[in-house]
Design a protein around this motif. Structure first.
Motif, PDB file in Angstrom:
ATOM      1  N   GLN A  78       8.826  36.959  65.743  1.00 54.26           N
ATOM      2  CA  GLN A  78       8.470  37.979  66.726  1.00 54.26           C
ATOM      3  C   GLN A  78       8.258  37.322  68.091  1.00 54.26           C
ATOM      4  OE1 GLN A  78       4.614  38.917  64.721  1.00 54.26           O
ATOM      5  NE2 GLN A  78       5.535  40.929  64.344  1.00 54.26           N
TER       6      GLN A  78
ATOM      7  N   GLU B  86       5.652  37.410  69.520  1.00 63.03           N
ATOM      8  CA  GLU B  86       4.326  36.819  69.366  1.00 63.03           C
ATOM      9  C   GLU B  86       4.359  35.474  68.652  1.00 63.03           C
ATOM     10  OE1 GLU B  86       5.293  39.869  68.585  1.00 63.03           O
ATOM     11  OE2 GLU B  86       3.786  41.376  69.068  1.00 63.03           O
TER      12      GLU B  86
ATOM     13  N   ARG C  16       8.656  47.599  60.031  1.00 55.38           N
ATOM     14  CA  ARG C  16       7.277  47.816  60.476  1.00 55.38           C
ATOM     15  C   ARG C  16       6.516  48.696  59.514  1.00 55.38           C
ATOM     16  NH1 ARG C  16       8.216  46.403  65.527  1.00 55.38           N
ATOM     17  NH2 ARG C  16      10.438  46.057  65.706  1.00 55.38           N
TER      18      ARG C  16
HETATM   19 MG    MG Z   1       6.218  43.897  67.589  1.00 55.95          MG
END
Ligand code: MG
Ligand code: ATP
Length: 648
Positions: A413, A415, A515
């Motif tokens: 990701q 992140e 997700r």
């Molecule tokens: Mg995301």
């Protein structure tokens, strides 16, 4: 989650002995990481040049903000450029640039060094100092990479904004980061047209208090307005600047860049990445996951620098490893659908890293197109961005990979900064559609609501239970949102919650299911959108599918599907739709049968190629559309077919 499609039965593809014999990765990596994880990362950090050695590998006392390679100092740009020149590889091509109109340019490491130094001198002349922020709003041209590296060289924190975004999206990112400089172009080439870009910058910076200068590369030569005192031309400044510049080191935790997430699940978050840990993991993963061999391979990652894959796998990871890579400016069908394959053939691309959405687009165009080219140079394929459905995986391997190139399906990701879960080529036997296992040095778990760890056959939430070097250090200007978004789901355990669902199959292979927001609940059964999409794409007529769960009075949620047909497939209306529903029933279970299937010409996507399911859900539930600022095709909803789905 319902998992009637028994993935464990899919045949695994074992690495060939020839590949294994020369693979960069060997079993000793996992062994070393298992023995002492921090010592393992300290060894990986030795891939870089440190001006000052670090004294501690990890300090997580201020969790959830980590410090990696504490006390160490390095210069990221020096590691990506100067180092290779000093090692005697200055004549190696770093970038084979392929412009959309057909113009080409090769930059060696010597050239790259000179360009980066000139840009660094220009930025310094503009009064920028380490810690200042620079917004980059540019297409895929060498100057974009040069700008990122010049920022890194000076300790300026860059914020790349995808050049397809609107002036408003650019403005909000400029304001959020208080950027002092914006680097852009007059215009960009898109499908044979010179599309202006500078006017969007003018609109965005109008009244933006932080912006002192706008630096403009002349890419297309179209007429643009110039504001005296604020705007500067690249060719009048950078090109004339001195090509000498000494790189100075920065702390390992110096902020390297801010990058906004793609906004698939909501308002984009300004993710902060720092230097030493980020570059270590980008370099380690690029070397081992792509089996990259400097001086031999020709690498091509088809991403845009506007998203994280472009940062980690076009700029920092590959260049830290002395890559020779292709950078292509345009779209895959400009001037026609042969473009990518022509480029592969022309440069002898050996490693090709792309997104499932593009693979499915190639499938839609038909295999005649790649078959018309010599793709035998390809020896490894990579996928990123969303789960790759087994059909697409097999097609990718067979048609593009000549039935022998290993595929690395890489989960990560914005992140995480770098690849976290992926097969290792030469070691891992891969299953079509599975990201297989965390990399050596990375720790991930699949857990349930109560933090119980799940094993083979289990499905739940993906968490990262130990800090990793390239992890984000926060959300720019909003550390509360940082804690809340990623660390509040399992506060006692201190786990990072990735927001994705995942499962282990009976053999223990890890499958990312998409997700958790995309997991549907139909009459009490948990069904993942990606499973239903996979089943739909398994039908020979379907090129691409997007599935959402829409509120349903009787079943809680009803499955609503949108499909794009393959080229040349006849739309027989109800007959086809009945066939598709039957296909899903058969592949998964009758419970997973969509309530409604609509054939559409296009799906709403982010620039990183992801389907924006939340917008389709807005449509299916009859709401106004939420934040559409990161859509690559904002006109997608103009077509009337989407109206037929809107419920009263
Ligand atoms: Mg995301
Ligand atoms: P936002 O966080 O703003 O909603 P985003 O999550 O789409 O946007 P990115 O950081 O670009 O922004 O995407 C990361 C996500 O992409 C992952 O959380 C996962 O859902 C998906 N993803 C990436 N690679 C893979 C992969 N190989 N397999 C499955 N899913 C993947």
């Amino acid at each position: 989650m319902t998992s009637a499609a028994d993935t464990s039965e899919l045949a695994a593809f074992a690495p060939s002995p020839e590949f294994t014999a020369t693979a960069n990765a060997g079993p000793e990596l996992q062994a070393a990481a298992d023995e002492d994880r921090l010592a393992f990362w300290a060894t990986q950090a030795e891939r870089l040049h440190w001006h000052t050695p670090f004294t501690e590998v990890l300090d997580f006392s201020d969790a959830p903000v980590a410090k990696w390679f504490v006390g160490g100092e390095l210069n990221v740009a020096y590691n990506c450029v100067d180092r290779h020149v000093l090692a005697g590889n200055g004549d190696r091509v770093a970038i084979h640039f392929e412009g959309e109109p057909g113009d080409t340019r090769d930059l060696t490491y010597n050239d790259l060094l000179t360009e980066v130094r000139k840009a660094a001198n220009t930025f310094t002349d503009l009064g920028l100092v380490a810690g200042d922020r620079v917004a980059i709003y540019m297409p895929m041209i060498p100057e974009a990479i040069v700008t990122m590296l010049a920022c890194a060289r000076l300790g300026l924190t860059h914020s790349v904004v995808f050049a397809g975004f609107s002036a408003a999206a650019l403005r909000s990112r400029i304001d959020d980061a208080e950027a002092k400089l914006v680097v852009t172009v007059d215009g960009q080439w898109r499908r044979g047209q010179a599309a202006p870009l500078k006017p969007a910058v003018d609109e965005a910076v109008d009244g933006a208090a932080s912006v002192k200068h706008v630096l403009v590369v002349k890419r297309t030569g179209i007429d643009v307005a110039v504001t005296d005192g604020r705007d500067l031309w690249w060719h009048e400044t950078v090109d004339k600047a001195s090509g000498t510049h000494q790189a100075t080191p920065f702390d390992s935790e110096h902020p390297l860049f801010i990058l906004y997430t793609s906004g698939t699940t909501g308002k984009p978050k300004g993710i902060i990445h720092t230097s030493g840990g980020y570059l270590t993991q980008a370099s380690y993963t690029h070397h081992n996951v792509f089996d990259h061999k400097a001086g031999q391979d020709v690498y091509w990652c088809t991403a845009d620098i506007g998203w994280v894959t472009g940062h980690s796998y076009i700029v920092y990871g590959p260049l830290s490893n002395g890559v020779t890579q292709v950078v292509y400016e345009g779209t895959p069908n400009s001037p026609d659908e042969h473009r990518h394959f022509q480029i592969i053939e022309k440069y002898g691309v050996s490693i090709y890293y792309t997104a499932p959405t593009l693979v499915r687009t190639f499938m839609k165009w038909g295999r005649d197109i790649p078959d018309a080219h010599d793709l035998t140079s390809i020896r490894l394929l990579g996928s990123v961005g969303e789960p790759i459905n087994p059909e697409a995986w097999k097609w990718f391997r067979e048609v593009i990979g000549g039935n022998q190139a290993p595929i690395v399906d890489t989960w990560w990701q914005t992140e995480t900064g770098a690849i976290m879960i992926s097969p290792l080529p030469g070691i891992t036997a891969t299953k079509p559609g599975s990201a297989m296992a965390p990399l050596p040095g990375i720790s991930a778990k699949i857990v349930d609501d109560d933090a119980n760890e799940l094993g083979a056959g289990g499905s739940g939430y993906l968490v990262l239970d130990k800090p990793w070097p390239a992890m984000l250090r926060g959300i720019w200007g909003d550390m509360d949102r940082y804690r809340d978004t990623y660390w509040s789901r399992y506060p006692e355990q201190g786990w990072y919650f990735a927001g994705d669902g995942a499962k282990y199959d009976e053999d223990g292979a890890l499958w990312v299911l998409g997700r958790v927001d995309d997991v549907m609940n139909v009459s009490g059964h948990r069904i993942s959108t990606s499973e239903v999409e996979s089943a739909l794409v398994g039908h020979h007529g379907v090129a691409e599918a997007a599935v959402v769960g829409a509120a349903d009075e009787t079943t809680g949620q009803g499955i609503v599907a949108f499909v794009i047909l393959r080229e040349g497939v006849e739309n027989t209306g109800d007959t086809l739709i009945a066939e598709l529903k039957a296909e899903v029933s058969r592949e998964i279970s009758p419970i997973a049968k969509p309530r409604q299937i609509t054939i559409v010409p296009e799906l709403p996507k982010t620039r990183s190629g992801k389907i924006m399911r939340r917008l389709l859900k807005d449509i299916a539930e009859g709401r106004d559309l939420g934040d559409t600022s990161t859509l690559v095709n904002p006109t997608v909803f103009d077509t009337t077919v989407f109206d037929t789905i809107r419920r009263p």
